[in-house]
Motif scaffolding. Structure first.
Motif, short mmCIF file in Angstrom:
data_model
loop_
_atom_site.label_atom_id
_atom_site.label_comp_id
_atom_site.label_asym_id
_atom_site.label_seq_id
_atom_site.Cartn_x
_atom_site.Cartn_y
_atom_site.Cartn_z
N LYS A 241 0.85 -1.19 0.00
CA LYS A 241 0.00 0.00 0.00
C LYS A 241 0.89 1.24 0.00
O LYS A 241 1.86 1.31 0.74
N ASN B 246 1.03 -5.88 -6.65
CA ASN B 246 -0.12 -5.01 -6.89
C ASN B 246 -0.22 -4.03 -5.73
O ASN B 246 -0.36 -4.43 -4.58
N TRP C 255 -1.92 -0.99 -3.57
CA TRP C 255 -3.14 -0.25 -3.21
C TRP C 255 -2.68 1.19 -3.05
O TRP C 255 -1.74 1.46 -2.31
N ALA D 97 -3.60 5.11 -1.95
CA ALA D 97 -4.52 6.02 -1.27
C ALA D 97 -3.92 7.42 -1.38
O ALA D 97 -2.80 7.65 -0.94
N LYS E 199 -6.22 8.78 -11.37
CA LYS E 199 -6.68 7.67 -12.21
C LYS E 199 -5.62 7.32 -13.27
O LYS E 199 -5.34 6.15 -13.53
N CYS F 48 -2.76 5.56 -11.65
CA CYS F 48 -3.13 4.17 -11.39
C CYS F 48 -2.96 3.31 -12.64
O CYS F 48 -2.46 2.19 -12.58
N VAL G 27 -2.04 0.02 -10.81
CA VAL G 27 -2.78 0.01 -9.54
C VAL G 27 -4.22 -0.40 -9.83
O VAL G 27 -4.87 0.21 -10.68
N LYS G 28 -4.68 -1.42 -9.14
CA LYS G 28 -6.06 -1.88 -9.37
C LYS G 28 -7.02 -1.26 -8.38
O LYS G 28 -8.17 -1.00 -8.71
N ASN G 29 -6.60 -1.03 -7.16
CA ASN G 29 -7.47 -0.47 -6.13
C ASN G 29 -6.88 0.84 -5.62
O ASN G 29 -5.69 0.88 -5.29
N TYR G 30 -7.72 1.84 -5.56
CA TYR G 30 -7.24 3.12 -5.06
C TYR G 30 -8.38 3.88 -4.39
O TYR G 30 -9.55 3.56 -4.57
N GLU G 31 -8.00 4.86 -3.61
CA GLU G 31 -8.96 5.78 -3.02
C GLU G 31 -8.37 7.18 -3.10
O GLU G 31 -7.15 7.35 -3.13
#
Length: 169
Positions: free
Chosen positions: A68, A115, A117, A119, A140, A143, A148-152
């Motif tokens: 992460k 991979n 994550w 944030a 975006k 990513c 990056v597959k998951n982000y916030e």
């Protein structure tokens, strides 16, 4: 391993995050970071490692070990702060110099297969709607480029509100 990249000064960081987990690698502004010169040395001369020896030369390798990555940055016209942008620029060695087409776009191939994550937490008193939209598009695109597959992504109007949103510490 988790990475925290931030542009807070020491006083702000200590005030907002008095306790930090030991498993977090913190990247902050020591005043020694040099700008990426675009020499491609991290791809050709010293694969995976920047040729500039300033303490930020191992960014690609660090990303290659991370699960992460949390970014705390003041929002500058819909972009990262100069320091955070510089750190991300210096992380290009995380990728290979070779290209591939993904979703009808040209991207670099991966050097590492982990991979991440991601944030991203932006802060600033008067972030406009346009700046938010630009920042969202930027994250975006980052990513897509970094696989990056998951982000916030979040926006805070003060450092105090930011502290409530950051979960990596």
């Amino acid at each position: 391993m988790n990475i925290l990249i931030h542009d807070l000064n020491n006083k702000q960081f200590q005030l907002l995050f008095p306790r930090v987990n030991n498993d977090i690698y913190i990247i902050s502004d020591t005043g020694t970071i040099r700008h990426c010169s675009g020499c491609f040395g991290c791809w050709i001369k010293t694969p995976g490692k920047c040729v500039l020896k300033d303490g930020y030369d191992n960014m690609g390798k660090l990303l290659g070990k991370s699960e992460k990555v949390t970014v705390i940055s003041q929002c500058f016209y819909g972009c990262y702060s100069p320091f955070v942008k510089n750190v991300l620029d210096r992380s290009i060695s995380w990728l290979l110099p070779f290209f591939k087409i993904r979703n009808n776009e040209t991207h670099h191939k991966r050097r590492y297969q982990n991979n991440i994550w991601l944030a991203v937490h932006f802060y600033g008193e008067n972030i406009t709607r346009e700046e938010r939209e630009t920042a969202e598009k930027l994250v975006k695109a980052n990513c897509a480029n970094l696989y990056v597959k998951n982000y916030e992504i979040s926006f805070s109007n003060s450092l105090e509100n930011l502290c409530k949103k950051v979960t990596v510490i």
